[in-house]
Design an enzyme around this catalytic site. Structure first.
Site, PDB file in Angstrom:
ATOM      1  N   ASN A 162     -10.453  -0.770  -1.600  1.00 44.21           N
ATOM      2  CA  ASN A 162      -8.452  -1.079  -1.268  1.00 44.21           C
ATOM      3  C   ASN A 162      -7.905  -1.272  -2.696  1.00 44.21           C
ATOM      4  OD1 ASN A 162      -5.503  -1.059  -0.796  1.00 44.21           O
ATOM      5  ND2 ASN A 162      -6.137  -1.704   0.964  1.00 44.21           N
ATOM      6  N   HIS A 219      -3.700   6.332   1.763  1.00 39.39           N
ATOM      7  CA  HIS A 219      -3.913   5.462   1.191  1.00 39.39           C
ATOM      8  C   HIS A 219      -5.374   5.254   1.112  1.00 39.39           C
ATOM      9  CE1 HIS A 219      -3.901   1.581   0.048  1.00 39.39           C
ATOM     10  NE2 HIS A 219      -4.482   1.105   1.262  1.00 39.39           N
ATOM     11  N   CYS A 250       0.402  -1.166   0.046  1.00 40.07           N
ATOM     12  CA  CYS A 250       0.175   0.416   0.075  1.00 40.07           C
ATOM     13  C   CYS A 250       0.936   1.819  -0.068  1.00 40.07           C
ATOM     14  CB  CYS A 250      -1.418  -0.153   1.465  1.00 40.07           C
ATOM     15  SG  CYS A 250      -1.871  -1.390   1.558  1.00 40.07           S
TER      16      CYS A 250
HETATM   17  O1  UT7 Z   1      -3.965  -1.869   2.809  1.00 37.72           O
HETATM   18  C1  UT7 Z   1      -3.969  -2.232   3.337  1.00 37.72           C
HETATM   19  C2  UT7 Z   1      -4.213  -1.783   5.463  1.00 37.72           C
HETATM   20  N1  UT7 Z   1      -5.168  -2.902   5.173  1.00 37.72           N
HETATM   21  C3  UT7 Z   1      -5.763  -2.328   6.261  1.00 37.72           C
HETATM   22  O2  UT7 Z   1      -5.885  -0.534   7.204  1.00 37.72           O
HETATM   23  C4  UT7 Z   1      -7.363  -2.811   7.688  1.00 37.72           C
HETATM   24  C5  UT7 Z   1      -7.225  -2.348   8.542  1.00 37.72           C
HETATM   25  N2  UT7 Z   1      -8.479  -2.616   9.463  1.00 37.72           N
HETATM   26  C6  UT7 Z   1      -9.577  -2.889   8.835  1.00 37.72           C
HETATM   27  O3  UT7 Z   1      -9.862  -2.444   8.352  1.00 37.72           O
HETATM   28  C7  UT7 Z   1     -10.155  -3.713  10.202  1.00 37.72           C
HETATM   29  O4  UT7 Z   1      -9.885  -4.413  10.848  1.00 37.72           O
HETATM   30  C8  UT7 Z   1     -11.555  -4.321   8.926  1.00 37.72           C
HETATM   31  C9  UT7 Z   1     -12.075  -4.123   8.101  1.00 37.72           C
HETATM   32  C10 UT7 Z   1     -10.035  -5.287   8.122  1.00 37.72           C
HETATM   33  C11 UT7 Z   1     -12.222  -5.414   9.943  1.00 37.72           C
HETATM   34  O5  UT7 Z   1     -13.294  -4.487  10.848  1.00 37.72           O
HETATM   35  P1  UT7 Z   1     -13.341  -4.296  12.050  1.00 37.72           P
HETATM   36  O6  UT7 Z   1     -13.794  -3.857  12.750  1.00 37.72           O
HETATM   37  O7  UT7 Z   1     -10.971  -5.000  13.033  1.00 37.72           O
HETATM   38  O8  UT7 Z   1     -13.921  -6.508  12.511  1.00 37.72           O
HETATM   39  P2  UT7 Z   1     -13.682  -7.577  12.833  1.00 37.72           P
HETATM   40  O9  UT7 Z   1     -12.594  -8.368  12.106  1.00 37.72           O
HETATM   41  O10 UT7 Z   1     -12.542  -7.878  14.946  1.00 37.72           O
HETATM   42  O11 UT7 Z   1     -14.903  -8.460  12.998  1.00 37.72           O
HETATM   43  C12 UT7 Z   1     -16.248  -8.002  13.561  1.00 37.72           C
HETATM   44  C13 UT7 Z   1     -17.393  -9.271  13.587  1.00 37.72           C
HETATM   45  C14 UT7 Z   1     -16.062 -10.712  13.182  1.00 37.72           C
HETATM   46  O12 UT7 Z   1     -17.463 -11.304  14.241  1.00 37.72           O
HETATM   47  P3  UT7 Z   1     -17.863 -11.711  15.301  1.00 37.72           P
HETATM   48  O13 UT7 Z   1     -16.014 -12.674  16.139  1.00 37.72           O
HETATM   49  O14 UT7 Z   1     -17.632  -9.932  16.094  1.00 37.72           O
HETATM   50  O15 UT7 Z   1     -19.302 -13.126  15.444  1.00 37.72           O
HETATM   51  C15 UT7 Z   1     -15.962 -11.354  12.609  1.00 37.72           C
HETATM   52  O16 UT7 Z   1     -16.236 -12.099  11.974  1.00 37.72           O
HETATM   53  O17 UT7 Z   1     -17.222  -9.060  12.052  1.00 37.72           O
HETATM   54  C16 UT7 Z   1     -17.138 -10.217  11.167  1.00 37.72           C
HETATM   55  N3  UT7 Z   1     -16.747 -10.108   9.982  1.00 37.72           N
HETATM   56  C17 UT7 Z   1     -17.752 -10.058   8.822  1.00 37.72           C
HETATM   57  N4  UT7 Z   1     -18.780 -10.105   9.029  1.00 37.72           N
HETATM   58  C18 UT7 Z   1     -19.656  -9.701   8.464  1.00 37.72           C
HETATM   59  C19 UT7 Z   1     -15.154 -10.475   8.856  1.00 37.72           C
HETATM   60  N5  UT7 Z   1     -15.511 -10.043   8.322  1.00 37.72           N
HETATM   61  C20 UT7 Z   1     -16.522  -9.896   7.392  1.00 37.72           C
HETATM   62  C21 UT7 Z   1     -17.656  -9.652   6.611  1.00 37.72           C
HETATM   63  N6  UT7 Z   1     -19.092  -8.881   6.631  1.00 37.72           N
HETATM   64  N7  UT7 Z   1     -16.551  -9.314   5.327  1.00 37.72           N
END
Ligand code: UT7
Length: 336
Positions: free
Chosen positions: A291, A261, A115
């Site tokens: 992204n 980014h 990125c």
């Molecule tokens: O460009 C490279 C750099 N990358 C980044 O900067 C990404 C940085 N991180 C993020 O943007 C976020 O952490 C994400 C968008 C990837 C994830 O968001 P989050 O708020 O950190 O969610 P999480 O991973 O903690 O997941 C929360 C819940 C989980 O369910 P439970 O355990 O709470 O029941 C996941 O299983 O959301 C669930 N989940 C989804 N639900 C629906 C994870 N992915 C999905 C999905 N749809 N696609």
């Protein structure tokens, strides 16, 4: 003094539009979850049948950028190609693009800063130009993510984030006394955090680079500890922004537009709030493209320039980002 100035930009995304609702038909996700957590509404992917590589997307973006710069392919002294998704394992996509442009022996180099690839690419171009080694450089960011995503419930946290696309900037060394062009670059990397965002296989460190077992374990797909990356980003981006401002001797009010980014709209909103940036001075288009990694910053720049939001003589912008490596950086640029 020689300054590195932008002569033309171009962007290209493949025609297959994939909305959040389209993804929700295939995997266990919803439009609400994706939009609330990331801001993304849609992205573009290459055709399902494939056969379109990063260099193909880059070729289309390059044609537009060359047209705007008034350059012919023969005018290019060096191609710098930033991608984490090269067409093939080797040779690099820069060589493939060089050939597709009809060039014979123009040098091309690929860089692997994910990125942050565009920031490293632009800084490398600036260094080549200021050292006299090249004067007209094509800086490319291009990615085909879609063919390498785990588009199943297992991979839903990563699969919904990424889009395919390319964006290109033509930069040239210009003799001028004016304080224009690339004003400062601050780049960093931190390999100790390599494993929070990585794609492991195929890996040359293993005697068999990829095995059925590794495929079953999904080790050939990107793996991300999303929360860890998020926390690093919201801490580090303001730090490197301040470092770049200090390097250029500028204040935050001197920046007319920030181009972060496009990894997550929420990260960029945190950054905006921490820095006290007004809405009209930060540009986001992740909603439309997802992204696109190395392509995202130049893709945003081209989009904003096309909308007439930026690009007048004296306009000053900051390009800033963080990604796998971890790598991060910021570049301040002033239009000639
Ligand atoms: O460009 C490279 C750099 N990358 C980044 O900067 C990404 C940085 N991180 C993020 O943007 C976020 O952490 C994400 C968008 C990837 C994830 O968001 P989050 O708020 O950190 O969610 P999480 O991973 O903690 O997941 C929360 C819940 C989980 O369910 P439970 O355990 O709470 O029941 C996941 O299983 O959301 C669930 N989940 C989804 N639900 C629906 C994870 N992915 C999905 C999905 N749809 N696609």
């Amino acid at each position: 003094m020689k300054r590195t100035v932008i002569k033309g930009t171009g962007r290209y995304v493949p025609p297959r539009l994939v909305t959040n609702d389209d993804l929700a038909k295939i995997i266990d996700t919803t439009d609400e979850w994706i939009e609330q957590r990331t801001g993304i509404k849609q992205r573009y992917w290459i055709p399902e049948e494939g056969n379109v590589g990063a260099s193909d997307l880059a070729l289309e973006a390059t044609k537009i950028a060359l047209g705007r710069a008034g350059w012919k392919p023969e005018d290019i002294d060096l191609i710098i190609f930033a991608t984490l998704s090269p067409d093939i394992y080797f040779p690099g996509s820069g060589c493939l693009l060089q050939h597709k442009l009809g060039l014979d022996t123009t040098p091309a180099l690929d860089i692997r800063q994910q990125c942050t690839g565009f920031l490293y690419g632009l800084t490398t171009a600036d260094a080549y130009i200021k050292s006299g080694y090249a004067n007209r450089v094509l800086v490319v960011g291009a990615e085909v993510h879609s063919s390498g995503l785990d588009i199943t419930d297992r991979g839903r946290d990563v699969a919904v984030l990424f889009g395919d696309g390319a964006a290109v900037v033509c930069v040239e060394g210009v003799e001028t006394d004016a304080n224009v062009g690339v004003l400062t670059s601050k780049l960093h990397s931190q390999g100790k955090n390599a494993d929070i965002l990585m794609l492991e296989a195929p890996a040359s460190k293993y005697s068999e680079r990829i095995t059925i077992e590794m495929i079953e374990q999904a080790r050939h797909y990107p793996k991300m500890e999303g929360k860890a990356v998020f926390k690093l980003a919201v801490r580090i981006l303001p730090e490197v922004a301040q470092e770049a401002l200090a390097g250029a001797g500028l204040k935050i009010e001197d920046i007319d537009m920030f181009f972060p980014h496009q990894a997550n709209l929420r990260i960029n909103q945190f950054f905006q709030k921490t820095m006290g940036i007004p809405d009209e001075k930060i540009f986001n288009n992740i909603q439309k493209y997802g992204n696109t990694t190395a392509a995202s910053i130049p893709l945003a720049l081209d989009d904003a320039m096309e909308q007439g939001l930026i690009g007048k003589s004296g306009d000053t912008v900051m390009f800033i980002g963080l990604g796998a490596g971890m790598t991060w950086g910021a570049v301040i640029y002033r239009f000639q």
